[in-house]
Design a protein around this motif. Structure first.
Motif, short mmCIF file in Angstrom:
data_model
loop_
_atom_site.label_atom_id
_atom_site.label_comp_id
_atom_site.label_asym_id
_atom_site.label_seq_id
_atom_site.Cartn_x
_atom_site.Cartn_y
_atom_site.Cartn_z
N VAL A 171 -2.98 4.46 0.46
CA VAL A 171 -1.91 4.33 -0.15
C VAL A 171 -0.81 5.16 0.53
N VAL A 172 0.22 5.15 0.70
CA VAL A 172 0.71 6.53 1.45
C VAL A 172 2.28 6.42 1.08
N PRO A 173 2.73 7.41 0.84
CA PRO A 173 4.07 7.63 -0.03
C PRO A 173 4.66 6.72 0.65
N GLU A 174 6.00 6.34 -0.53
CA GLU A 174 6.58 5.47 0.07
C GLU A 174 7.87 5.97 0.98
N ASN A 175 8.06 7.06 0.21
CA ASN A 175 9.12 7.14 1.45
C ASN A 175 8.75 8.09 2.51
N ASP B 101 0.65 -1.31 0.46
CA ASP B 101 -0.29 -0.07 0.22
C ASP B 101 1.05 0.59 0.01
N LEU B 102 1.61 0.90 -0.04
CA LEU B 102 3.15 2.03 -0.75
C LEU B 102 3.21 2.93 -2.16
N HIS C 195 3.81 -4.02 5.16
CA HIS C 195 3.14 -2.94 4.35
C HIS C 195 2.08 -3.77 2.87
N VAL C 196 2.46 -4.91 2.95
CA VAL C 196 1.95 -5.58 1.94
C VAL C 196 1.29 -6.11 1.88
#
Length: 152
Positions: free
Chosen positions: A131-135, A52-53, A145-146
């Motif tokens: 989702v959440v930004p990966e950074n 969810d990134l 976060h799978v």
């Protein structure tokens, strides 16, 4: 659109991917944002899982890349969707490129059929708000976060 852009042909989405012109190729995208999710690949099995990134450049409200024209320069690992890529599990099973690569029809919720860009979100396909930004997450925590709401 410029004067040099090829026109969209009637029902172009029913054609094989290799027959689409550049404008049709771009128009085939449903705008779900799932291709912009971080994917993890098991080194031993080769299994690909979605998280969810999202890419840091994905506008997570509108599901649009904020740097689309420069995306591969800014994110060297950004997926360039090609016919070959469309046949892999790096794209979700719901992806229009993957469906057409497998000679399957587009789903009813696809904006080309529904006439409504909001139909992607209404069908639960869009990543908007999910989702959440990966950074914002340390890479060592990405496995936490799978997700399983995206099929590949």
């Amino acid at each position: 659109m410029t004067l040099t852009d090829p026109p969209l042909r009637d029902r172009f989405w029913t054609l094989p991917l290799g027959q689409l012109n550049s404008r049709e190729w771009e128009a085939l995208c449903d705008g779900c944002g799932r291709c912009c999710l971080v994917k993890l690949e098991d080194e031993d099995s080769g299994e690909v899982v979605f998280t969810d990134l999202s890419c840091r450049y994905l506008d997570t409200r509108r599901c649009r890349c904020q740097v689309y024209a420069q995306r591969r320069r800014k994110v060297p690992g950004c997926l360039q969707v090609t016919e070959e890529m469309a046949r892999s599990d790096w794209l979700p099973a719901s992806c229009a490129y993957r469906l057409r690569a497998e000679d399957k029809p587009l789903p009813e919720w696809h904006p080309l059929l529904s006439g409504d860009p909001g139909s992607v979100r209404a069908a639960g396909i869009s990543v908007a708000g999910r989702v959440v930004p990966e950074n914002r997450v340390a890479e060592r925590d990405w496995e936490d976060h799978v997700i399983h709401w995206v099929e590949n």
